[in-house]
Write a protein that holds these residues in place. Sequence first.
Motif, mmCIF file in Angstrom:
data_model
loop_
_atom_site.group_PDB
_atom_site.id
_atom_site.type_symbol
_atom_site.label_atom_id
_atom_site.label_comp_id
_atom_site.label_asym_id
_atom_site.label_seq_id
_atom_site.Cartn_x
_atom_site.Cartn_y
_atom_site.Cartn_z
ATOM 1 N N LYS B 104 34.440 -31.108 -34.731
ATOM 2 C CA LYS B 104 35.466 -31.803 -33.966
ATOM 3 C C LYS B 104 36.824 -31.134 -34.187
ATOM 4 N N ASP B 105 37.114 -30.878 -35.489
ATOM 5 C CA ASP B 105 38.395 -30.259 -35.828
ATOM 6 C C ASP B 105 38.532 -28.890 -35.175
ATOM 7 N N ALA B 106 37.414 -28.107 -35.250
ATOM 8 C CA ALA B 106 37.451 -26.763 -34.672
ATOM 9 C C ALA B 106 37.715 -26.847 -33.178
ATOM 10 N N ALA B 107 36.982 -27.787 -32.537
ATOM 11 C CA ALA B 107 37.154 -27.934 -31.090
ATOM 12 C C ALA B 107 38.591 -28.337 -30.770
ATOM 13 N N GLN B 108 39.111 -29.286 -31.615
ATOM 14 C CA GLN B 108 40.483 -29.741 -31.418
ATOM 15 C C GLN B 108 41.456 -28.559 -31.526
ATOM 16 N N ALA B 109 41.199 -27.750 -32.572
ATOM 17 C CA ALA B 109 42.083 -26.611 -32.801
ATOM 18 C C ALA B 109 42.011 -25.649 -31.612
ATOM 19 N N ASP B 110 40.757 -25.406 -31.145
ATOM 20 C CA ASP B 110 40.576 -24.505 -29.992
ATOM 21 C C ASP B 110 41.329 -25.022 -28.786
ATOM 22 N N ILE B 111 41.140 -26.341 -28.580
ATOM 23 C CA ILE B 111 41.803 -26.965 -27.420
ATOM 24 C C ILE B 111 43.307 -26.784 -27.540
ATOM 25 N N ALA B 112 43.848 -27.071 -28.761
ATOM 26 C CA ALA B 112 45.294 -26.973 -28.959
ATOM 27 C C ALA B 112 45.775 -25.535 -28.700
ATOM 28 N N LYS B 113 44.960 -24.597 -29.218
ATOM 29 C CA LYS B 113 45.341 -23.188 -29.057
ATOM 30 C C LYS B 113 45.371 -22.822 -27.576
ATOM 31 N N ALA B 114 44.261 -23.226 -26.892
ATOM 32 C CA ALA B 114 44.168 -22.890 -25.454
ATOM 33 C C ALA B 114 45.312 -23.534 -24.689
ATOM 34 N N GLN B 115 45.619 -24.801 -25.104
ATOM 35 C CA GLN B 115 46.701 -25.529 -24.435
ATOM 36 C C GLN B 115 48.026 -24.774 -24.615
ATOM 37 N N ALA B 116 48.260 -24.362 -25.893
ATOM 38 C CA ALA B 116 49.506 -23.665 -26.196
ATOM 39 C C ALA B 116 49.610 -22.371 -25.380
ATOM 40 N N LYS B 117 48.465 -21.661 -25.336
ATOM 41 C CA LYS B 117 48.423 -20.390 -24.602
ATOM 42 C C LYS B 117 48.769 -20.632 -23.133
ATOM 43 N N LEU B 118 48.057 -21.681 -22.634
ATOM 44 C CA LEU B 118 48.233 -22.018 -21.214
ATOM 45 C C LEU B 118 49.685 -22.403 -20.945
ATOM 46 N N ASP B 119 50.236 -23.248 -21.865
ATOM 47 C CA ASP B 119 51.626 -23.688 -21.701
ATOM 48 C C ASP B 119 52.556 -22.477 -21.680
ATOM 49 N N ALA B 120 52.301 -21.561 -22.638
ATOM 50 C CA ALA B 120 53.170 -20.379 -22.728
ATOM 51 C C ALA B 120 53.081 -19.571 -21.443
ATOM 52 N N LYS B 121 51.810 -19.445 -20.955
ATOM 53 C CA LYS B 121 51.599 -18.645 -19.733
ATOM 54 C C LYS B 121 52.328 -19.283 -18.552
ATOM 55 N N ILE B 122 52.120 -20.645 -18.491
ATOM 56 C CA ILE B 122 52.767 -21.369 -17.374
ATOM 57 C C ILE B 122 54.269 -21.207 -17.461
ATOM 58 N N ALA B 123 54.785 -21.363 -18.727
ATOM 59 C CA ALA B 123 56.243 -21.241 -18.903
ATOM 60 C C ALA B 123 56.711 -19.846 -18.480
ATOM 61 N N ALA B 124 55.924 -18.815 -18.912
ATOM 62 C CA ALA B 124 56.299 -17.434 -18.576
ATOM 63 C C ALA B 124 56.294 -17.226 -17.069
ATOM 64 N N ASN B 125 55.173 -17.745 -16.464
ATOM 65 C CA ASN B 125 55.039 -17.596 -15.000
ATOM 66 C C ASN B 125 56.201 -18.265 -14.269
ATOM 67 N N SER B 126 56.493 -19.490 -14.747
ATOM 68 C CA SER B 126 57.549 -20.221 -14.020
ATOM 69 C C SER B 126 58.902 -19.556 -14.224
ATOM 70 N N ALA B 127 59.139 -18.995 -15.448
ATOM 71 C CA ALA B 127 60.410 -18.306 -15.696
ATOM 72 C C ALA B 127 60.525 -17.086 -14.800
ATOM 73 N N GLU B 128 59.373 -16.362 -14.721
ATOM 74 C CA GLU B 128 59.353 -15.150 -13.875
ATOM 75 C C GLU B 128 59.640 -15.512 -12.415
ATOM 76 N N ALA B 129 58.943 -16.608 -11.982
ATOM 77 C CA ALA B 129 59.118 -17.036 -10.586
ATOM 78 C C ALA B 129 60.556 -17.452 -10.324
ATOM 79 N N GLU B 130 61.121 -18.181 -11.317
ATOM 80 C CA GLU B 130 62.521 -18.612 -11.133
ATOM 81 C C GLU B 130 63.451 -17.408 -11.008
ATOM 82 N N ALA B 131 63.156 -16.407 -11.899
ATOM 83 C CA ALA B 131 63.994 -15.204 -11.884
ATOM 84 C C ALA B 131 63.896 -14.516 -10.530
ATOM 85 N N ARG B 132 62.607 -14.496 -10.038
ATOM 86 C CA ARG B 132 62.398 -13.869 -8.741
ATOM 87 C C ARG B 132 63.137 -14.615 -7.639
ATOM 88 N N ILE B 133 63.043 -15.938 -7.718
ATOM 89 C CA ILE B 133 63.729 -16.749 -6.693
ATOM 90 C C ILE B 133 65.239 -16.509 -6.755
#
Lengths: 249, 182
Positions: B104-133
């Motif tokens: 359970k803990d491992a899965a939780q950790a994986d989920i958290a990691k994936a979430q963080a990665k995804l969040d970072a990616k989304i944040a990066a994407n949105s920053a890039e898009a904003e810059a482009r706009i």
Amino acid sequence: MAHSPIDQFKVKPIAEFQLAGIDVSFTNSSLWMVIVLGLVSVFLIGGMRRSSVVPGRWQSMVELAYEFVAGMVRDNVGKEGKSYFPFIFTLFMFVLGSNLAGMIPGSFTVTSHIAVNFAMALFVFLAVTVIGFVKNGAGYLRLFVPSGVPGWLLPLIVLIEIISYCTRPISLAVRLFANMLAGHIMMKVFAGFIISLSALGAFGVLGAVAPFAVTVLLTGLEILVACLQAFVFTILTCIYLNDAMHPGH
Amino acid sequence: MADATTGIVEQDAGGLPQLNVIEDGTYTNQIAWLVLTFALLYIVVSRMIVPKVTDVMGEREEKIAGDLDDAARLQKEAEEVRASYEKAIAQARAGAQETIQKAKDAAQADIAKAQAKLDAKIAANSAEAEARIDAAKTDALASLDEIATDVAADMIAKLSGADPSAADVKKAVATAITAKGA
């Protein structure tokens, strides 16, 4: 054909012997004593021949008889009575065997003779008296002085106690003798009625049914009496032995 | 029947044979044989039967006591086996719980990691898009000035026929935009 009801008690010599001028002939009484000895021995030895921890039927019967007498000795004499157990067990088996062998038609009932019973009773009486004095010394005389009797009554009570003590062998012998005698005479008399009645023709045969039924019932009663009197003889011996062990009421 | 029995009794006038043993002398042989047979039976009983029965009963008592001991021992053993079994079950249960927790803990950790990665990616994407706009907006705004200048120059040329210098038009447009913006 017609025998007297007391013919069955007649001692008839089979082979005549003399020992030091005393008649020790082998008689029908002796024959039945030997038969009783044989039957009881076969019963006891046969039952214990293949003695096992888990007893069979025969062994159970022997153990039942053994336990019955052992219980009697234990309850009435106590632990000290253990060394007298073989004698008491022999006495019980001999009297029981004689009484029951007497129920075989045509047999001789050894214990229906007062000479035999009195010999056994006198032996028990003398043995108990000797054991009593050996175990307790003069203290055995306390048996004749019950405690809690007022002084003025004491001479009378002691006299009565001594008389009752001395009549023990007589009462012991006569009780067994009278029971065997009366029962066997009664059976012979009623059985004689059957023969005399049926000799009177068809009507008599019909009337003989009643004494026949009585004879059958008497046979059952006599088997009961045979066992009961063996028990009584043995338990009284135990009680007398208890007096020898623990005098003073 | 009374006649028959009295007839029988009358045949024997000697009385009870038991009470005549002294006269007829049979008491001696009766007592002699009684002593003999009784003594033999006593020997049989005391030498053969009593020791044997005592042995068997002692053996039986021993056997029963032994069997009871065995039963008690076996019961104790069974009790021990049960205790160890229960211990093993408890251990296995605890182990399973631990494994589940770990997974359970491992899965939780994986989920958290994936979430963080995804969040970072989304944040990066949105920053890039904003810059482009932002860039596009700036570009658009810059070209708007140019277009406005061109349109204004064309309109001046068409309306007045004059040919103003590009610098003048540009200056005028900028002033107008600034004024409007203000």
